[in-house]
Each structure stands twice: as C-alpha cells, then as structure tokens.
Design a protein around this motif. Structure first.
Motif, PDB file in Angstrom:
ATOM      1  N   LEU A 183     -58.088 -14.467   0.383  1.00  0.00           N
ATOM      2  CA  LEU A 183     -56.741 -13.933   0.238  1.00  0.00           C
ATOM      3  C   LEU A 183     -56.685 -12.426   0.424  1.00  0.00           C
ATOM      4  O   LEU A 183     -55.785 -11.900   1.066  1.00  0.00           O
ATOM      5  CB  LEU A 183     -56.195 -14.272  -1.156  1.00  0.00           C
ATOM      6  CG  LEU A 183     -55.625 -15.671  -1.363  1.00  0.00           C
ATOM      7  CD1 LEU A 183     -55.092 -15.793  -2.770  1.00  0.00           C
ATOM      8  CD2 LEU A 183     -54.542 -15.932  -0.353  1.00  0.00           C
ATOM      9  N   LYS A 228     -49.814 -10.975  -1.199  1.00  0.00           N
ATOM     10  CA  LYS A 228     -50.841 -11.918  -1.647  1.00  0.00           C
ATOM     11  C   LYS A 228     -50.200 -13.277  -1.923  1.00  0.00           C
ATOM     12  O   LYS A 228     -50.730 -14.318  -1.547  1.00  0.00           O
ATOM     13  CB  LYS A 228     -51.499 -11.368  -2.918  1.00  0.00           C
ATOM     14  CG  LYS A 228     -52.737 -12.124  -3.307  1.00  0.00           C
ATOM     15  CD  LYS A 228     -53.447 -11.415  -4.441  1.00  0.00           C
ATOM     16  CE  LYS A 228     -54.606 -12.253  -4.956  1.00  0.00           C
ATOM     17  NZ  LYS A 228     -55.169 -11.703  -6.182  1.00  0.00           N
ATOM     18  N   LEU A 229     -49.054 -13.218  -2.563  1.00  0.00           N
ATOM     19  CA  LEU A 229     -48.332 -14.451  -2.826  1.00  0.00           C
ATOM     20  C   LEU A 229     -47.973 -15.158  -1.512  1.00  0.00           C
ATOM     21  O   LEU A 229     -48.143 -16.366  -1.365  1.00  0.00           O
ATOM     22  CB  LEU A 229     -47.054 -14.123  -3.621  1.00  0.00           C
ATOM     23  CG  LEU A 229     -46.209 -15.304  -4.050  1.00  0.00           C
ATOM     24  CD1 LEU A 229     -47.007 -16.195  -4.980  1.00  0.00           C
ATOM     25  CD2 LEU A 229     -44.952 -14.826  -4.755  1.00  0.00           C
ATOM     26  N   LEU A 230     -47.499 -14.336  -0.558  1.00  0.00           N
ATOM     27  CA  LEU A 230     -47.136 -14.901   0.743  1.00  0.00           C
ATOM     28  C   LEU A 230     -48.356 -15.533   1.397  1.00  0.00           C
ATOM     29  O   LEU A 230     -48.292 -16.650   1.928  1.00  0.00           O
ATOM     30  CB  LEU A 230     -46.551 -13.809   1.630  1.00  0.00           C
ATOM     31  CG  LEU A 230     -46.113 -14.279   3.017  1.00  0.00           C
ATOM     32  CD1 LEU A 230     -44.941 -15.229   2.897  1.00  0.00           C
ATOM     33  CD2 LEU A 230     -45.736 -13.098   3.902  1.00  0.00           C
ATOM     34  N   ALA A 231     -49.465 -14.833   1.310  1.00  0.00           N
ATOM     35  CA  ALA A 231     -50.687 -15.365   1.914  1.00  0.00           C
ATOM     36  C   ALA A 231     -51.097 -16.661   1.234  1.00  0.00           C
ATOM     37  O   ALA A 231     -51.471 -17.635   1.891  1.00  0.00           O
ATOM     38  CB  ALA A 231     -51.803 -14.328   1.797  1.00  0.00           C
ATOM     39  N   PHE A 232     -50.980 -16.679  -0.083  1.00  0.00           N
ATOM     40  CA  PHE A 232     -51.374 -17.892  -0.803  1.00  0.00           C
ATOM     41  C   PHE A 232     -50.462 -19.058  -0.444  1.00  0.00           C
ATOM     42  O   PHE A 232     -50.901 -20.196  -0.289  1.00  0.00           O
ATOM     43  CB  PHE A 232     -51.317 -17.636  -2.319  1.00  0.00           C
ATOM     44  CG  PHE A 232     -51.700 -18.828  -3.139  1.00  0.00           C
ATOM     45  CD1 PHE A 232     -53.033 -19.193  -3.240  1.00  0.00           C
ATOM     46  CD2 PHE A 232     -50.750 -19.594  -3.774  1.00  0.00           C
ATOM     47  CE1 PHE A 232     -53.408 -20.305  -3.972  1.00  0.00           C
ATOM     48  CE2 PHE A 232     -51.106 -20.716  -4.496  1.00  0.00           C
ATOM     49  CZ  PHE A 232     -52.438 -21.064  -4.599  1.00  0.00           C
ATOM     50  N   ALA A 233     -49.169 -18.753  -0.310  1.00  0.00           N
ATOM     51  CA  ALA A 233     -48.215 -19.820  -0.044  1.00  0.00           C
ATOM     52  C   ALA A 233     -48.301 -20.306   1.399  1.00  0.00           C
ATOM     53  O   ALA A 233     -47.708 -21.324   1.750  1.00  0.00           O
ATOM     54  CB  ALA A 233     -46.807 -19.324  -0.349  1.00  0.00           C
ATOM     55  N   SER A 234     -48.992 -19.577   2.265  1.00  0.00           N
ATOM     56  CA  SER A 234     -49.063 -19.987   3.670  1.00  0.00           C
ATOM     57  C   SER A 234     -50.367 -20.722   3.927  1.00  0.00           C
ATOM     58  O   SER A 234     -51.314 -20.608   3.165  1.00  0.00           O
ATOM     59  CB  SER A 234     -49.003 -18.766   4.583  1.00  0.00           C
ATOM     60  OG  SER A 234     -48.208 -17.779   4.025  1.00  0.00           O
ATOM     61  N   ASP A 235     -50.383 -21.439   5.037  1.00  0.00           N
ATOM     62  CA  ASP A 235     -51.615 -22.132   5.416  1.00  0.00           C
ATOM     63  C   ASP A 235     -52.367 -21.275   6.412  1.00  0.00           C
ATOM     64  O   ASP A 235     -51.793 -20.775   7.383  1.00  0.00           O
ATOM     65  CB  ASP A 235     -51.280 -23.479   6.072  1.00  0.00           C
ATOM     66  CG  ASP A 235     -50.559 -24.387   5.106  1.00  0.00           C
ATOM     67  OD1 ASP A 235     -51.033 -24.499   3.971  1.00  0.00           O
ATOM     68  OD2 ASP A 235     -49.525 -24.952   5.489  1.00  0.00           O
ATOM     69  N   ARG A 236     -53.628 -21.148   6.177  1.00  0.00           N
ATOM     70  CA  ARG A 236     -54.432 -20.442   7.170  1.00  0.00           C
ATOM     71  C   ARG A 236     -54.975 -21.488   8.129  1.00  0.00           C
ATOM     72  O   ARG A 236     -55.677 -22.412   7.727  1.00  0.00           O
ATOM     73  CB  ARG A 236     -55.569 -19.716   6.480  1.00  0.00           C
ATOM     74  CG  ARG A 236     -56.324 -18.846   7.426  1.00  0.00           C
ATOM     75  CD  ARG A 236     -57.326 -18.039   6.684  1.00  0.00           C
ATOM     76  NE  ARG A 236     -58.073 -17.217   7.625  1.00  0.00           N
ATOM     77  CZ  ARG A 236     -58.705 -16.127   7.264  1.00  0.00           C
ATOM     78  NH1 ARG A 236     -58.669 -15.728   6.018  1.00  0.00           N
ATOM     79  NH2 ARG A 236     -59.376 -15.439   8.149  1.00  0.00           N
ATOM     80  N   MET A 237     -54.638 -21.346   9.402  1.00  0.00           N
ATOM     81  CA  MET A 237     -55.008 -22.374  10.367  1.00  0.00           C
ATOM     82  C   MET A 237     -55.844 -21.770  11.479  1.00  0.00           C
ATOM     83  O   MET A 237     -55.698 -20.583  11.805  1.00  0.00           O
ATOM     84  CB  MET A 237     -53.766 -22.993  11.024  1.00  0.00           C
ATOM     85  CG  MET A 237     -52.649 -23.358  10.082  1.00  0.00           C
ATOM     86  SD  MET A 237     -53.031 -24.801   9.102  1.00  0.00           S
ATOM     87  CE  MET A 237     -52.817 -26.072  10.305  1.00  0.00           C
ATOM     88  N   LEU A 294     -51.801 -17.379  10.269  1.00  0.00           N
ATOM     89  CA  LEU A 294     -51.251 -17.723   8.970  1.00  0.00           C
ATOM     90  C   LEU A 294     -49.936 -18.420   9.270  1.00  0.00           C
ATOM     91  O   LEU A 294     -49.066 -17.881   9.943  1.00  0.00           O
ATOM     92  CB  LEU A 294     -51.020 -16.434   8.172  1.00  0.00           C
ATOM     93  CG  LEU A 294     -51.182 -16.533   6.672  1.00  0.00           C
ATOM     94  CD1 LEU A 294     -52.526 -17.113   6.290  1.00  0.00           C
ATOM     95  CD2 LEU A 294     -51.021 -15.155   6.055  1.00  0.00           C
ATOM     96  N   LYS A 310     -44.367 -21.382   6.174  1.00  0.00           N
ATOM     97  CA  LYS A 310     -43.335 -22.414   6.295  1.00  0.00           C
ATOM     98  C   LYS A 310     -41.956 -21.785   6.339  1.00  0.00           C
ATOM     99  O   LYS A 310     -41.719 -20.730   5.761  1.00  0.00           O
ATOM    100  CB  LYS A 310     -43.418 -23.392   5.117  1.00  0.00           C
ATOM    101  CG  LYS A 310     -44.576 -24.342   5.235  1.00  0.00           C
ATOM    102  CD  LYS A 310     -44.418 -25.477   4.243  1.00  0.00           C
ATOM    103  CE  LYS A 310     -45.744 -26.151   3.989  1.00  0.00           C
ATOM    104  NZ  LYS A 310     -46.416 -25.682   2.767  1.00  0.00           N
ATOM    105  N   HIS A 359     -40.339 -20.718   3.110  1.00  0.00           N
ATOM    106  CA  HIS A 359     -41.018 -19.564   2.534  1.00  0.00           C
ATOM    107  C   HIS A 359     -40.604 -18.281   3.250  1.00  0.00           C
ATOM    108  O   HIS A 359     -40.364 -17.246   2.634  1.00  0.00           O
ATOM    109  CB  HIS A 359     -42.531 -19.735   2.626  1.00  0.00           C
ATOM    110  CG  HIS A 359     -43.034 -20.876   1.811  1.00  0.00           C
ATOM    111  ND1 HIS A 359     -44.326 -21.296   1.822  1.00  0.00           N
ATOM    112  CD2 HIS A 359     -42.386 -21.699   0.959  1.00  0.00           C
ATOM    113  CE1 HIS A 359     -44.473 -22.319   1.006  1.00  0.00           C
ATOM    114  NE2 HIS A 359     -43.285 -22.577   0.484  1.00  0.00           N
TER     115      HIS A 359
END
Lengths: 154, 904
Positions: free
Chosen positions: A2, A24-33, A105, A108, A111
């Motif tokens: 993160l 950080k919240l945004l990163a956590f809520a997103s999927d890392r693909m 990243l 959604k 989000h």
C-alpha cells in the motif's frame, strides 16, 4: 504494498493534492491488477465500471472504425484512463490495450465517484486533464479537416 | 359435487355408515350387561342374597329356552358354584366385559376416524381435481393462497364429522325417544310437558343458531381473505418496500384482524347465550314436574310412585338431547363451511374430465392444418383483444406473427396455446375444436412457451423434463415390504376415490424427446440447451456446486487428469501465474493465512478457522512455533491499519466493500479494543480478544490487502507449523479439516476449486473468465462435459425458479418447450427479458435446430423484433385486434405501410 502505491498515486496529477491518508484508503479500496502485453483493460462499447491508474508499463488507446482499428493515443506511467465512461455514464469510448506488462490500480466506478464528491480538487484536476485532451482533439480535427475538407454539397 | 355435505357423505360412505351403526348397536349389548353386572355382584355373592346358607350353591350358565316346536330345550346345564366361586366368576366376567367394551370402543373410534380421513382425502382430491379443470379465465379472479386455505384448512372439520354424521343422531335420537315414550307411558300429561319443552328446544335453538351460522360464515370468509392478503404481502414485498407502503399494509392487516376479532367475539357471546337458554329449558322441565306433578299428587290425581318414576326417567333425557343439539350444531357448522367451498369450486364451465384422461399410448402426430375461424377474444373487462380473425397454419410452415404490443398478436398465440378461450369462432384441427381435443394430444403435439415462466421447486432437470411427464410410463418395481406398502397405498387410494398413479414411476416420455431412455437423454437435452444459450450458465452452476464423487464417479475418477491438464493448458497459454497451486511445502500467497495453516477446507460450514484454531492441539503448535505471538502482532497491525483507514468514513461508504474481514459497524469496537490492548503484553490478553485479533490475521491475503505484513521468514514458519499440524492431527480435528490432497476429491470444495487445486491470483486481470474458458475446454477434451452438465442440472432452482435470473428462466422455459418433439410450436414473445441481439441469435438457432433431421414441425412465433420475420415462410401482421395482412416478408416489407413502420 500500500505504501508504495500511495507514493505512485501521488505522482498522478489528478490525485496529487489529496492527503496521503486518503490516498492510502483509495489504494486499499482499489484492486491492484497486472495485465500481460496485448491484454485489454477495457473494450470499446462495454459498460464503464472502473477507472484505471497505470502504475507501470504502457498502453495504447484504440478506437475501432469502419476502416479498422485506429490507435489514437498511448499512455504510460501515472496516466489515468477510462474516466470518461465513468464520469459521463456512457459505454467505453475506446479500447485500452497493454503494450507491455502493465501494473494498474483498478478503481471501481462508485469509489471513483465518491472520491470526486469528497475532493473538489480532484474534480478540478479532472477538468484540466479533459480540457487538455479536448484541445488536443480539436487541433487534430482541424488538421484532419484541412487535409480532407468535408464536401459542402450535403 | 353435492350441495349438501350430509348427502355427499351418505353417497360416498353409506355402506360403511350402516356397518358402523350395526357395530354400535351390537356394542350396546355388553355395555348394558356391564351396567347390570355390578348390581348382581353386590346383591348376590357379596351381600349374600341367594347364599343364605354357607353350603348353598347356585347354578351358573344354566341356559334353558322354550323353542317353538321343540319345546323346552336345555342349551347348557350350567355348573354349580359356591358363594366365593360365584364372586370370582362374576368378577372375571365383569373384567371380560370391560375389555370387550374397550375393544368395541377402539374399533368404533378407529373405524370412524378412518372413515373421516378417507372422506377428507376424497374431498381434497376432488377439489384439486376441479382446480385442474377450472377454465383459464377463472384464475384471474382467485387468489392461490385462498384456494390453498380452503383445501387445507376449511375442509378439515369434515373428516371429524363424517364418522358421527349418521351414527350419532340415530343413536342419540333413539335414546331420547325411548325415554320420552317411557315418560309418556308413565303419565300422559307429564309426558306431554316433557315433549312440549323438547319441541320448544327443537324450534327455538336452531333459530337462534341461524345468527351463529351467519357469523361462522363471515369468520370463514374473513380468515380466508386474511391468508390471501398475507400471501399478497409476501409476493409483493419488493413493491411494498419500494413504495413505503408497509404502514398501509399494517393498517390493512390490523383492520382485518379487528374485523375477525369482532366477528369471533360476537360468535362467542351468541354461542354461550344459546347454551344458557338451552340449559335453562332443560332445567325448567323438572321444575314443571315438581310444581305441576306435585300439585296433582296433592290433589290426589297422580300416584306418587308415577311421579318419582317420571322424574327418574327424565334424568336420562337432557343428556342425549344436549348431545343431539350439539351434533346438529356441528352439522350446521360443517354445512356452512361446505357450502362456502362448494360455491368457490362450483365453477362453470369446468373442463370435461375426459379431456384430461391419462393416456399411456403414444399419440399420433398432428398432420392437418390449424384452422382459425372467425376467432374473437376479449379480456376480463370485456374489451376486445381479437376480432374475427380467420387464417390457417399449415403443418411444416413457419409463421412469424408481428404487431405492436396490444395488437392482438399475443392474444392470438394464447388462443393457439389454449390459454385463452374464444368468445366466438375458434381454432379447429381436422374439424375438431382445439378445446375439445384431449390434452394428451394438444399437450404432447403442441408446444407453447411465453414470457410467463413456470418453475417447480425442484432441480433444473425436473423442470426441464416437466413437459415430458404425461403419464406413468415405466412402473416402478417394488420388492418385499415396499411392494406390500405400495399395494396398500393403491387400495387405500381407490377407497378414497384417488387415482393410484405412482409418483415413483418414471413419468418421462423419453421417446417424445427422441431418446431411448434415461441414459441418452442428455444427448438430446444438450443441443437444446446450446440452442437457447444456457449451457454455459449450467456449466458454471456445476462448477460452483459441491459434488459427491461417489455419485458422479466419472468426474471423481478423472480428477487428477483434470488437474494436470489444467496445469498444462495454463502453461501452454502462458497463464501459469494465474493460479497458485496448493503445495504442501510452500506458502500459497493467494490463500488466507488461515488456509495456509490448515492446508485444507473446513468440512463444517459453521466452523470457521478461528474457531478451529481454539482447539488445544492447534494452540499447542502455535505456542511451540512462536507463531502465536507473530500472528497476534500481525492481527493487531491489521486492526490498526483498518481503523486508521476507515475510522472517519460514514458506515455506508462504498469503500467498505473492500474491507472483507470487518464490517463498518465493527470499526468502533476494534478501535476501543485496540486502545484496551495497547501496551498490555500479549500473554495477558483475554482469550476472546486474542481470538478476535487472530481472526483478522487468519483472513489476511497479502496480494489483496497489501499491508506488507508477510515476509519470507514468517511464511516459512507458517508452512512448518502446517507440517507439524498434519503430522499428528487428532481424529476430531481430522474430521473437521479436509486436507488439500492432489490425488483426492474434496467434498467440501466446489468442483471448480477441486479442479483448480489452488487459488486464483487476485491481481491477474480477467483471471476467472480465462479459467472458465479453459475449464470448459478441458472438460470437453476429456469427454466429461456432459457429466458436468448433469451436475448442473441437479441445481435446485428455488421456489418459482427464483434462484435463477429472469433471463435464465425464460431460456429454460423455451428449452422445455423445445424438448418435446411437437408438430406445432407456438412461441409467444418467449424471450422478452433478453436483449435483442441474443433474441435474434436464439431465434435463428431454434428454427435451424427444429428443422434438422428431416423433421419439420410448424413454428409460430410472436416476434418482438419484426425484422426477424425474414427467416419465416409467412408473416401474419396484426393491427388493433385484427389480422391486417398475411404474406411473405418480401411482399409485406414492400407493400404494407404498417409493417414498414414496425420495421423502421
């Protein structure tokens, strides 16, 4: 991790002014693909369900036309793609295809919209990016018209 | 149906009623003997009358009768008994009489009960039978819950009444009459007084009960309406929430309950008033006897002995009389209920039962055209839907029906499918009206499907084959006890007027679908599922379901092969990194920490990994390896991270979706927990708090949550702990954890997980789609596709098919119609829930498929997309309830203005 992602997100112009905690919240809520070369992030005509921030790698923006596929732009690290379909609630206007191994990243749609709601700076930044694209597109269109003027008969 | 319940009961049970009456009369003999005996025992052996002398003996069983022509015949000389012997013998006889009486009672009650239950069964069946034969229009007016209540609850008391319907009045009436005659014989006038009061009772009480009956009727109707409303609420719950009308519903229900209350309370009051008057009348008679009779005695016009005899006799009158009145009330009560039911089920015109007669023989194909003659239809309000339509649909012909909504196109198709009955005109085939043809012909040779789907609560397979189950074709074979059981079932069924068709027989008409038997049925089903594009959905359902390898042996046997081919294919497609396989010696980064520790799935759905972790054996290992503290520290860090990220977010924020190990409501709890735990050494933490924190670390997946909490060292130690855990796993834990075994099938994991034998890499784009595609390929290659499909066909569709999407339901509904190899297919916008592109594809496929193998049935299709009409032989264009034009697509598209408009 993160923390690295937060660093990367800070490099993205439209997210630059958001507080690190929120990033950080945004990163956590997103999927890392991860995408392989040649894989599509999204396809023209699909429903726009997410925005992508490219963490590493490059991708082409491709529009299909009666004459076949046309590459209209390429994007690289820190670029944000796919936001038009999410913001305007329309289907994807272009296909995004990875031209190298790609780390993104995936944020959604809901989000991303929350983010825009929470941070007016983000909205302003997005406007800036879109306006730049529009002027770019207008310039291209002008150039294209000059080369091939539309017939006035119609 | 009979209008009167008594007549109905008499018609169906008269022989049994006579028999039971006979038995009851016979039972009176030992009953009265048992009454008489105690007196003889007390007077004789006990008090000593007849045994004045200690040596006196009496003859017992000395039976002598005067038989005409034969004179005095001695049947039995009897035996001489002394006083004690006599006491013993008489007491034993008393005991024997008690037993005989008890047995009589047992027999009579059982017999009556059985009689009642049979009648109940008969009447319920008859009602359902009538429902099956109601005209289609009637169903627009009735609520299913109300019909169900009537059949289930309202007829229930009939059973209890049946046994007493005739026996009771005969017996009680006889008793009352005897007593009355006895009184009249004793004294004519006193007898007349008693009779007079009885007559008053007999006239007054039923009159008062009229109101009771009316109230009873209202009670029944309101209760039934209540159940109808309850089912409306359940069915319409979405609309209630959506419109904020829950309080309207509450008000409605409260009002109904209030009405029911006032009716019931009214009923209650009347009932006891009637009882009071009834009792009063019964008591007033002795008063008259004392007053008037006593007056006559004083006058000397009546013998005192007579008066005493009359009063003594009268004691026996109110009992039977009261019971008789009670019986009459019960009779009227059930009669009211019965006439209610009768009214509701006496619908005209009922479909003739011969039209639904069961036919086991194959039905010949329909070779003539459907002739539609001046067909007119109207809806329930009387509005015309279709006006004087005449046309013909030839066998082998494909006909597209086009028209705007409400143009009459749908109504026309409904008439062909026999769902709408014409006002005038009609549909004939071979000169016979379609409605007069037995359903065994129309139901097998004509397929109809519309957008309205019907699904039973059962498996997909049951639902697909529903259209083939017309009659019990292959009788189930029973052996031994089962055979006897079925025999009694069949006998009992016929006694209650039920058919003895066996539900366990194989009802599926395989030949009608073009199959030989159950074995090759899937070969027929699959192309149909492909045609309606639902095979993939079913395949995915199968992949997601858990299967028993002992039942689906082929899949179980090929498991290892499946796993290796998936690995190979993944490698070939350069997708090797998409799945991280389970390896006993390696940490699986895509699985949770908990799964990595247990290296298996929990068999018990209610036990999650933290609960398993509380097991002392496991705790021991965690303690020994030092993981206990590491995982605790890790859990704390996860909690801190989560609280830091989410603490100031409103509870319904979209970001909470991503927080898999906590809910929004738990954030404050963890926040205070963290404050509490801060600074306190880990060995002082209570076991509940520890379990909570460990639970967090157990559900952690590094690539997904990315807090950076797992390093190589920790992963290795987790793998080591796993090895120790499995080395000496105790039996009770082994029964809860199913270990990942490359050679074995796991019953607690889905088929998909079994074949994957690993976890899909979370961060790989489109991973699950790619894996599904590969899986399909692999199952195809190993010739297991049909096996998987048959697993998917075992999927339980839920009540009304609600576990399926609307699109899936419509596809399956169409598939069911296609499975029957009918001569006429009528499709009434069957795929309205699908998008246009899919509708087009499926329509093309269906027409192609139906016209393969030289079989060329007629297809009539009400199209949502008129441009599809191009692939049909003929187009019928409906406009405002009339048939505007009929012709080929080419003609119509060039000449007809309305059609052109529809096309554009």
């Amino acid at each position: 991790m993160l923390i690295d992602e937060v660093e990367m997100l800070r490099q993205v112009p439209i997210l630059a002014r958001i507080k690190p905690a929120k990033l950080k919240l945004l990163a956590f809520a997103s999927d890392r693909m991860t995408y392989r070369q040649g894989q599509d992030l999204c396809r023209q005509g699909d429903v726009g369900d997410a925005v992508y921030v490219i963490l590493s790698g490059t991708a082409d923006i491709i529009v299909s036309s009666p004459a076949g596929e046309i590459k209209v732009a390429d994007v690289g690290e820190n670029a944000i793609v796919g936001e038009i379909a999410v913001l305007c609630d329309v289907s994807r206007t272009a296909t995004v295809r990875a031209t190298s191994a790609l780390e993104v990243l995936r944020i959604k749609k809901e989000h991303f919209l929350e983010l825009v709601n929470d941070f007016p700076q983000v909205a302003v930044e997005i406007m800036r990016v879109l306006a730049a694209r529009l002027s770019h597109a207008t310039a291209e269109l002008t150039a294209a018209r000059a080369l091939n003027p539309p017939s006035t008969a119609q | 149906m009979e209008k009167s319940l008594l007549r109905y009961i008499w018609k169906n049970t008269r022989l049994q009623q006579l028999w039971i009456l006979l038995v009851v009369v016979a039972s009176m003999v030992p009953y009265f003997l048992a009454f008489d005996l105690p007196k003889r025992i007390v007077n004789g052996p006990i008090q000593g009358s007849g045994f004045e002398d200690p040596d006196t003996r009496q003859t017992f069983l000395h039976i002598v009768y005067d038989v005409p022509l034969f004179g005095n015949v001695e049947f039995s000389r009897g035996i001489e008994l002394n006083r004690l012997q006599m006491l013993v013998v008489l007491s034993l006889i008393f005991l024997a009489l008690v037993v005989v009486n008890g047995l009589f009672k047992l027999y009579i009650n059982t017999y009556k009960g059985r009689l009642g239950e049979r009648l109940l069964r008969r009447i319920r069946f008859e009602l359902i039978d009538r429902v099956l034969r109601f005209p289609p229009k009637h169903f627009k007016r009735v609520k299913s819950a109300e019909i169900a209540t009537m059949i289930k609850d309202e007829v229930e008391p009939f059973g209890g009444f049946t046994g007493d319907a005739f026996v009771q009045p005969a017996l009680l009436g006889g008793q009352a009459l005897t007593t009355l005659i006895f009184i009249i014989v004793q004294n004519f006038w006193l007898g007349m007084i008693a009779a007079g009061i009885v007559v008053v009772q007999a006239i007054l009480i039923p009159r008062m009960r009229k109101r009771l009956l009316e109230l009873g009727r209202q009670r029944q109707i309101t209760a039934r309406e209540l159940s109808g409303r309850v089912s409306e609420i359940v069915d319409g719950i979405g609309a209630i929430h959506g419109n904020d009308t829950s309080n309207l519903e509450r008000a409605d229900i409260a009002w109904r309950l209030g009405r029911i209350f006032s009716i019931r309370y009214d009923l209650y009051q009347w009932k006891f008033l009637v009882k009071f008057i009834n009792n009063f009348l019964a008591q007033v008679t002795p008063f008259l006897f004392y007053a008037i009779g006593g007056y006559f005695v004083l006058l000397g016009r009546l013998d005192i002995g007579q008066l005493v005899a009359v009063i003594a006799a009268y004691k026996d009158l109110p009992g039977p009389l009261k019971e008789l009145i009670d019986w009459d009330q019960a009779r009227q009560d059930v009669q009211v209920k019965y006439s209610q039911v009768y009214e509701q089920f006496n619908v005209e015109p009922l479909i003739d039962s011969s039209i639904q007669a069961v036919a086991t023989a194959p039905v010949a194909a329909l070779k003539s055209a459907l002739v539609i003659n001046n067909l007119s239809l109207s809806d329930d309000s009387g509005a015309r839907l279709l006006n004087q339509v005449s046309t013909e649909i030839k066998p082998n012909e494909t006909v597209a029906i086009v028209g705007a909504n409400g143009s009459g196109a749908e109504a026309f198709a409904e008439a062909l499918g026999r769902l709408a009955w014409p006002d005038s005109g009609g549909v004939t085939i071979d000169g016979r009206d379609l409605l007069e043809l037995p359903e065994s012909i129309t139901g097998r040779r004509i397929s109809y499907a519309s957008a309205d789907t019907f699904f039973l609560h059962g498996t997909l397979r049951d639902n697909l084959l529903y259209g083939l189950k017309h009659s019990p074709l292959r009788e189930a074979r029973y052996e031994g006890g089962n055979a006897r059981e079925f025999e009694t079932y069949a006998i009992e069924a016929s006694k209650a007027g039920n058919p003895a068709f066996d539900l366990n027989s194989d009802w599926v008409d395989y030949a009608a679908a073009g199959a030989q038997g159950p074995e090759d049925l899937l070969k027929i089903i699959r192309p149909v599922l492909d045609a309606v594009q639902i095979s993939e959905d079913i395949f995915d359902l199968a992949l997601r379901s858990t299967i028993d390898p002992d039942v689906h042996t082929t899949i179980g046997l090929h498991l290892v092969q499946l796993r290796t081919s998936l690995r190979r294919r993944l490698a070939e497609e350069d997708l090797g990194d998409i799945v991280v396989p389970f390896d006993f010696d390696l940490y699986n980064a895509q699985a949770t920490v908990g799964e990595n520790l247990f290296f298996g799935t929990t068999k018990h759905p209610m036990k999650n990994s933290p609960q398993l972790a509380a097991h002392p054996y496991f705790q021991q290992i965690l303690g020994d390896t030092g993981l206990n503290d590491d995982l605790y520290a890790m859990g704390l860090e996860i909690a801190e991270n989560a609280v830091e990220l989410f603490h100031d977010l409103p509870p319904h924020h979209a970001f909470f979706q991503q927080l898999t190990f906590m809910t929004a409501d738990e954030i404050p709890d963890y926040q205070s927990l963290l404050q509490r735990l801060q600074g306190s050494p880990s060995n002082e933490v209570s076991s509940e708090d520890r379990t909570l924190i460990l639970g967090l670390s157990f559900s952690y997946i590094e690539p997904r949550h990315r807090f950076g909490l797992l390093d190589q060292n920790l992963m290795e130690r987790i793998v080591n702990a796993r090895k120790r855990f499995h080395a000496h796993i105790p039996d009770d834990l082994a029964g809860l954890v199913e270990r990942h075994d490359p050679q074995r099938f796991s019953k607690s994991a889905s088929l998909m997980d079994n074949v994957l034998f690993g976890r899909v890499a979370h961060q790989m784009a489109d991973a699950s789609d790619q894996i599904r595609t590969l899986m399909r390929e692999i199952f195809f290659a190993l010739d297991l596709y049909d096996d998987v499909l048959s697993v998917g066909l075992q999927f339980d569709v839920g009540s009304g098919g609600k576990r399926l999407t609307m699109v899936q339901r419509q596809k399956l509904n169409l598939a069911r119609a296609l499975l029957k190899r009918s001569d006429y297919f009528i499709f009434n916008r069957p795929l309205s829930a699908l998008d246009r592109r899919l509708q087009d594809q499926i329509t093309h496929c269906v027409i192609q498929d139906l016209h393969r193998e030289g079989h060329r049935p007629s297809i009539t299709w009400v199209l949502s997309d008129p441009s599809l009409a191009e692939i049909f032989d003929r187009v019928l264009l409906f406009h405002r309830g009339t048939l505007a034009e009929s012709g080929s697509y080419l003609e119509l598209s060039q000449t007809n203005r309305i059609f052109k408009e529809l096309l554009s």
